[in-house]
Design an enzyme around this catalytic site. Sequence first.
Site, PDB file in Angstrom:
ATOM      1  N   LYS A  13       9.299 -15.054   2.946  1.00  0.00           N
ATOM      2  CA  LYS A  13       9.675 -16.035   1.924  1.00  0.00           C
ATOM      3  C   LYS A  13      10.840 -15.540   1.074  1.00  0.00           C
ATOM      4  O   LYS A  13      11.801 -16.279   0.817  1.00  0.00           O
ATOM      5  CB  LYS A  13       8.476 -16.343   1.017  1.00  0.00           C
ATOM      6  CG  LYS A  13       7.273 -16.895   1.730  1.00  0.00           C
ATOM      7  CD  LYS A  13       6.166 -17.271   0.768  1.00  0.00           C
ATOM      8  CE  LYS A  13       5.612 -16.104  -0.026  1.00  0.00           C
ATOM      9  NZ  LYS A  13       4.986 -15.076   0.824  1.00  0.00           N
ATOM     10  N   ARG A  88       0.018 -20.118  -7.101  1.00  0.00           N
ATOM     11  CA  ARG A  88      -0.809 -19.298  -6.214  1.00  0.00           C
ATOM     12  C   ARG A  88      -2.220 -19.862  -6.063  1.00  0.00           C
ATOM     13  O   ARG A  88      -2.961 -19.428  -5.185  1.00  0.00           O
ATOM     14  CB  ARG A  88      -0.913 -17.861  -6.754  1.00  0.00           C
ATOM     15  CG  ARG A  88       0.356 -17.051  -6.615  1.00  0.00           C
ATOM     16  CD  ARG A  88       0.127 -15.616  -7.046  1.00  0.00           C
ATOM     17  NE  ARG A  88       1.343 -14.808  -6.987  1.00  0.00           N
ATOM     18  CZ  ARG A  88       1.781 -14.165  -5.927  1.00  0.00           C
ATOM     19  NH1 ARG A  88       1.096 -14.240  -4.805  1.00  0.00           N
ATOM     20  NH2 ARG A  88       2.886 -13.460  -5.966  1.00  0.00           N
ATOM     21  N   ARG A 122       7.669  -1.901   7.505  1.00  0.00           N
ATOM     22  CA  ARG A 122       8.652  -1.999   6.425  1.00  0.00           C
ATOM     23  C   ARG A 122       8.794  -0.675   5.681  1.00  0.00           C
ATOM     24  O   ARG A 122       7.814   0.010   5.404  1.00  0.00           O
ATOM     25  CB  ARG A 122       8.261  -3.102   5.435  1.00  0.00           C
ATOM     26  CG  ARG A 122       9.287  -3.270   4.316  1.00  0.00           C
ATOM     27  CD  ARG A 122       9.132  -4.585   3.587  1.00  0.00           C
ATOM     28  NE  ARG A 122       7.900  -4.683   2.819  1.00  0.00           N
ATOM     29  CZ  ARG A 122       7.573  -5.761   2.098  1.00  0.00           C
ATOM     30  NH1 ARG A 122       8.375  -6.810   2.080  1.00  0.00           N
ATOM     31  NH2 ARG A 122       6.438  -5.778   1.426  1.00  0.00           N
ATOM     32  N   ARG A 155       5.755   1.552   0.900  1.00  0.00           N
ATOM     33  CA  ARG A 155       5.056   1.143  -0.313  1.00  0.00           C
ATOM     34  C   ARG A 155       3.549   1.190  -0.093  1.00  0.00           C
ATOM     35  O   ARG A 155       3.066   0.943   1.008  1.00  0.00           O
ATOM     36  CB  ARG A 155       5.451  -0.293  -0.698  1.00  0.00           C
ATOM     37  CG  ARG A 155       6.844  -0.420  -1.182  1.00  0.00           C
ATOM     38  CD  ARG A 155       7.271  -1.828  -1.562  1.00  0.00           C
ATOM     39  NE  ARG A 155       6.250  -2.863  -1.412  1.00  0.00           N
ATOM     40  CZ  ARG A 155       6.484  -4.157  -1.652  1.00  0.00           C
ATOM     41  NH1 ARG A 155       7.687  -4.549  -2.033  1.00  0.00           N
ATOM     42  NH2 ARG A 155       5.544  -5.058  -1.491  1.00  0.00           N
ATOM     43  N   ARG A 166      -4.510  -7.882   0.901  1.00  0.00           N
ATOM     44  CA  ARG A 166      -3.589  -8.924   0.434  1.00  0.00           C
ATOM     45  C   ARG A 166      -3.773 -10.212   1.223  1.00  0.00           C
ATOM     46  O   ARG A 166      -3.703 -11.315   0.668  1.00  0.00           O
ATOM     47  CB  ARG A 166      -2.145  -8.433   0.542  1.00  0.00           C
ATOM     48  CG  ARG A 166      -1.805  -7.318  -0.451  1.00  0.00           C
ATOM     49  CD  ARG A 166      -0.500  -6.637  -0.102  1.00  0.00           C
ATOM     50  NE  ARG A 166       0.649  -7.509  -0.325  1.00  0.00           N
ATOM     51  CZ  ARG A 166       1.885  -7.228   0.072  1.00  0.00           C
ATOM     52  NH1 ARG A 166       2.124  -6.102   0.730  1.00  0.00           N
ATOM     53  NH2 ARG A 166       2.871  -8.046  -0.174  1.00  0.00           N
TER      54      ARG A 166
END
Length: 209
Positions: A13, A88, A122, A155, A166
Amino acid sequence: MKLIFLGPPGAGKGTLALRATDILKVQQISTGSIFRAEMAAKSPLGLKVKSIIDAGKLVDDETTIALVKQRLSQDDVQNGFILDGFPRTIPQAQALDEFCTVDKVVNFDIPDSGVLERLGGRRVCRKCGFNFHMTFNKPSKDDVCDHCGGEVYTREDDKSDAVQKRLEVYREQTAPLINFYREKGLLVDIDAKPMIDEIVVSFKKALGI
């Protein structure tokens, strides 16, 4: 054009939002950037957010809605915007309906396996924030940013257990928004699995631009 971007973490996104703001000449608005701006300005709402975050708590719906409402009243978004990260929850979406009308809600559709592949690979520069990927876009030298020479790292929220958590939160809190907006006739689905250039083509076609 006034848009909402929906999709799980790792759907791309934010990456498409950067491309879309250039195409549409509108502002990208994320709740994180609003929080940071208001805290930096030391506004009453910003001070409230800082106290909540400093206490290690999540910013509540009422405060988040108030911040977004305030941001959407500013002159630079009257011709359009992309909301990324808001709403959200269903209560946030219902509140948004009371002070703003959106043109389309873009849902980035990607399976959990695709999310795990993207986020698991990532790597982020600790200094400039540039995103790399160990499969699709590796740094030239291991753990060193090509752009600023900073340390490239994983991360904590991109590690497998954190990503699974998540995704669970997304399915519980945010995924119901897909049907909420589909029933309003506002939803457009985009396959988020291909590379970004292909997604941009699908995005433009879905919006008729």
